[in-house]
Design an enzyme around this catalytic site. Sequence first.
Site, PDB file in Angstrom:
ATOM      1  N   SER A 266      -4.646 -10.747  15.201  1.00  0.00           N
ATOM      2  CA  SER A 266      -4.694 -11.376  13.860  1.00  0.00           C
ATOM      3  C   SER A 266      -3.396 -10.986  13.162  1.00  0.00           C
ATOM      4  CB  SER A 266      -5.936 -10.908  13.103  1.00  0.00           C
ATOM      5  OG  SER A 266      -6.107  -9.514  13.181  1.00  0.00           O
ATOM      6  N   GLY A 270       2.874 -11.480  10.009  1.00  0.00           N
ATOM      7  CA  GLY A 270       3.786 -11.051  11.069  1.00  0.00           C
ATOM      8  C   GLY A 270       4.483  -9.726  10.804  1.00  0.00           C
ATOM      9  N   GLY A 271       4.011  -8.968   9.828  1.00  0.00           N
ATOM     10  CA  GLY A 271       4.635  -7.672   9.536  1.00  0.00           C
ATOM     11  C   GLY A 271       4.593  -6.756  10.745  1.00  0.00           C
ATOM     12  N   ASP A 290      -3.344 -16.162  15.066  1.00  0.00           N
ATOM     13  CA  ASP A 290      -4.056 -16.172  13.784  1.00  0.00           C
ATOM     14  C   ASP A 290      -4.909 -17.426  13.749  1.00  0.00           C
ATOM     15  OD1 ASP A 290      -3.537 -14.308  11.113  1.00  0.00           O
ATOM     16  OD2 ASP A 290      -4.504 -16.225  10.658  1.00  0.00           O
ATOM     17  N   ASP A 317      -8.786 -18.118  17.475  1.00  0.00           N
ATOM     18  CA  ASP A 317      -9.766 -17.218  16.873  1.00  0.00           C
ATOM     19  C   ASP A 317      -9.793 -15.952  17.730  1.00  0.00           C
ATOM     20  OD1 ASP A 317     -12.156 -15.825  16.231  1.00  0.00           O
ATOM     21  OD2 ASP A 317     -12.965 -17.675  15.365  1.00  0.00           O
ATOM     22  N   CYS A 388      -6.646  -2.022   6.460  1.00  0.00           N
ATOM     23  CA  CYS A 388      -6.156  -1.388   5.226  1.00  0.00           C
ATOM     24  C   CYS A 388      -7.368  -1.128   4.330  1.00  0.00           C
ATOM     25  CB  CYS A 388      -5.075  -2.212   4.541  1.00  0.00           C
ATOM     26  SG  CYS A 388      -5.534  -3.898   4.147  1.00  0.00           S
TER      27      CYS A 388
HETATM   28  C1  LIG Z   1      -4.867  -7.920   7.764  1.00  0.00           C
HETATM   29  S1  LIG Z   1      -4.283  -9.525   7.964  1.00  0.00           S
HETATM   30  C2  LIG Z   1      -3.089  -9.313   9.231  1.00  0.00           C
HETATM   31  C3  LIG Z   1      -1.771  -8.758   8.748  1.00  0.00           C
HETATM   32  C4  LIG Z   1      -0.726  -8.745   9.840  1.00  0.00           C
HETATM   33  N1  LIG Z   1      -1.194  -8.047  11.028  1.00  0.00           N
HETATM   34  C5  LIG Z   1       0.570  -8.147   9.362  1.00  0.00           C
HETATM   35  O1  LIG Z   1       0.806  -6.952   9.597  1.00  0.00           O
HETATM   36  O2  LIG Z   1       1.374  -8.866   8.761  1.00  0.00           O
HETATM   37  C6  LIG Z   1      -5.590 -10.260   8.814  1.00  0.00           C
HETATM   38  C7  LIG Z   1      -5.295 -11.645   9.376  1.00  0.00           C
HETATM   39  O3  LIG Z   1      -6.442 -12.018  10.139  1.00  0.00           O
HETATM   40  C8  LIG Z   1      -6.541 -13.414  10.129  1.00  0.00           C
HETATM   41  N2  LIG Z   1      -7.889 -13.737  10.605  1.00  0.00           N
HETATM   42  C9  LIG Z   1      -9.065 -13.743   9.944  1.00  0.00           C
HETATM   43  N3  LIG Z   1     -10.073 -14.042  10.768  1.00  0.00           N
HETATM   44  C10 LIG Z   1      -9.526 -14.220  12.004  1.00  0.00           C
HETATM   45  C11 LIG Z   1     -10.046 -14.554  13.286  1.00  0.00           C
HETATM   46  N4  LIG Z   1     -11.351 -14.761  13.476  1.00  0.00           N
HETATM   47  N5  LIG Z   1      -9.172 -14.667  14.306  1.00  0.00           N
HETATM   48  C12 LIG Z   1      -7.847 -14.467  14.145  1.00  0.00           C
HETATM   49  N6  LIG Z   1      -7.303 -14.153  12.951  1.00  0.00           N
HETATM   50  C13 LIG Z   1      -8.130 -14.030  11.900  1.00  0.00           C
HETATM   51  C14 LIG Z   1      -6.215 -13.766   8.700  1.00  0.00           C
HETATM   52  O4  LIG Z   1      -5.766 -15.106   8.610  1.00  0.00           O
HETATM   53  C15 LIG Z   1      -5.112 -12.761   8.369  1.00  0.00           C
HETATM   54  O5  LIG Z   1      -3.860 -13.353   8.544  1.00  0.00           O
END
Ligand SMILES: C[S@@+](CC[C@H](N)C(=O)[O-])C[C@H]1O[C@@H](n2cnc3c(N)ncnc32)[C@H](O)[C@@H]1O
Length: 459
Positions: A266, A270-271, A290, A317, A388
């Site tokens: 997820s 992209g960080g 994502d 997913d 987080c």
């Molecule tokens: C905590 S953020 C990720 C931040 C990212 N890893 C970064 O460091 O920039 C969680 C991400 O999970 C995605 N997300 C939510 N449900 C998901 C799923 N079932 N499968 C894949 N991605 C999912 C959201 O769109 C979101 O972008």
Amino acid sequence: MKLRPAASAREAALQVIYRVTEEGAFASLALDEVLQASNLEGRDRTLATELAYSAIKAWQTLDWALGLFLKHPLAKLPPWIRCLLRLGGAQLLYLPRIPARAAIYETVELAKKYGHRGTVGLVNGVLRHLERRKDDLPYPDPGSDPAGYLSLRYYHPRWLVEKWLTQFGYAETEALCRADNEPAPMVIRANTLKTTVAGLAARLQDEGATIRPARYAPEGLIVEGLGAVKASPSFREGLFYVQDEGSQLVGHALKPEPGSIVIDASAAPGGKTTHLAQLMADRGTILACDVHPSRLELIQENCRRLGVTCVRAVLADARELGQRYPEVADYLLLDAPCSGLGVLRRRPDARWRKELAGTRELARLQLEILLGARRALKPDGVLVYSTCSLAPEENQEVIRQFLDRAREFSLVSLEPWLPVLPADLEVPARQGWVQYLPQRHGTDGFFIARLKREENRGF
Ligand SMILES: C[S@@+](CC[C@H](N)C(=O)[O-])C[C@H]1O[C@@H](n2cnc3c(N)ncnc32)[C@H](O)[C@@H]1O
């Protein structure tokens, strides 16, 4: 509602407060819109942000304190007048460097534009009363009602304070609430594909910023006085990414070898993906997945800016990754969607949007993602799970349930991977997980666990 362009920092702040507290807008988006529609620049933008964010963070305490000096409930006032009182009240209670006289005068001037004669008098009267009583507000007694006291004194929802009192005790809950109310430091990660930490520090100093090294993250710098980040030449050249230390440590916890195959389950925006690419010297493959198509574009944009080429953005997913990429990855990062309770200091409106039930629902999703994605990992592969959040039900508890069901995995020590460990995290790090806390470590709240798939154990 279409708003007229704001002519001053205070008017911009008022419009942001209105959009967030009356219309439910997100603070950062409302701020961007209002500032873009205005002609404000530099210091006025900074002041508008500070005023709006102070009022939004303290929203419920301000409403309580203002209500003490009103004959009728605040909810019965016209919405713009309510927001003006929040704007004036925030300056009186939380921004002591603004002289009270100026705060009241400027708010009353705005009331002439957004109200009528009666409401102008009311704004003036209520703010004058608040100014006189501001050091003597009748908070609940901390001894008999600790949750009531802490939630009003440090403006956090009561359910959250109650939850933290059970988890952390009184002194640490108070410290955590305080930490959430402090302005968060701006932390950046040097893009070591294009520069060095020292080289970047020198460039940013030339751009007028003050720099000090981060405490725990080797590529981290804490920056002050840079102004609008997107206008910085070194940002535009892709020399850094804005990322808290806690988040940077997730990349180190996984530390993929150059040339390996990584799945970031997820990944948007992209960080962490781009950090992993740095650690791999941009060699190998990262499948950055994502579930939201619009967020995939953010990954691509960040990779372009930072000069990362080993990333493929994939719409997927995370729960289905095991089926889609069976035993493909050497490393799997699961930076799960979470409640974000560890980053309240960075998002002024976030505390008012959360609910207790939310963490339980998220915990279900987090476990489903772990169980669904795990089969994408090769035997002997490494899995890092991070959030987080500070809530044990999203962190240690999810890992415990995962280990119950996925017998081929076990926790492994984080000690070799985290370059500088705070003393209180040494023991849990050896057991395979760490919980960084804003009040103890000065970072965003981050949970990180490292697990390994045993070589010879099938699913
Ligand atoms: C905590 S953020 C990720 C931040 C990212 N890893 C970064 O460091 O920039 C969680 C991400 O999970 C995605 N997300 C939510 N449900 C998901 C799923 N079932 N499968 C894949 N991605 C999912 C959201 O769109 C979101 O972008």
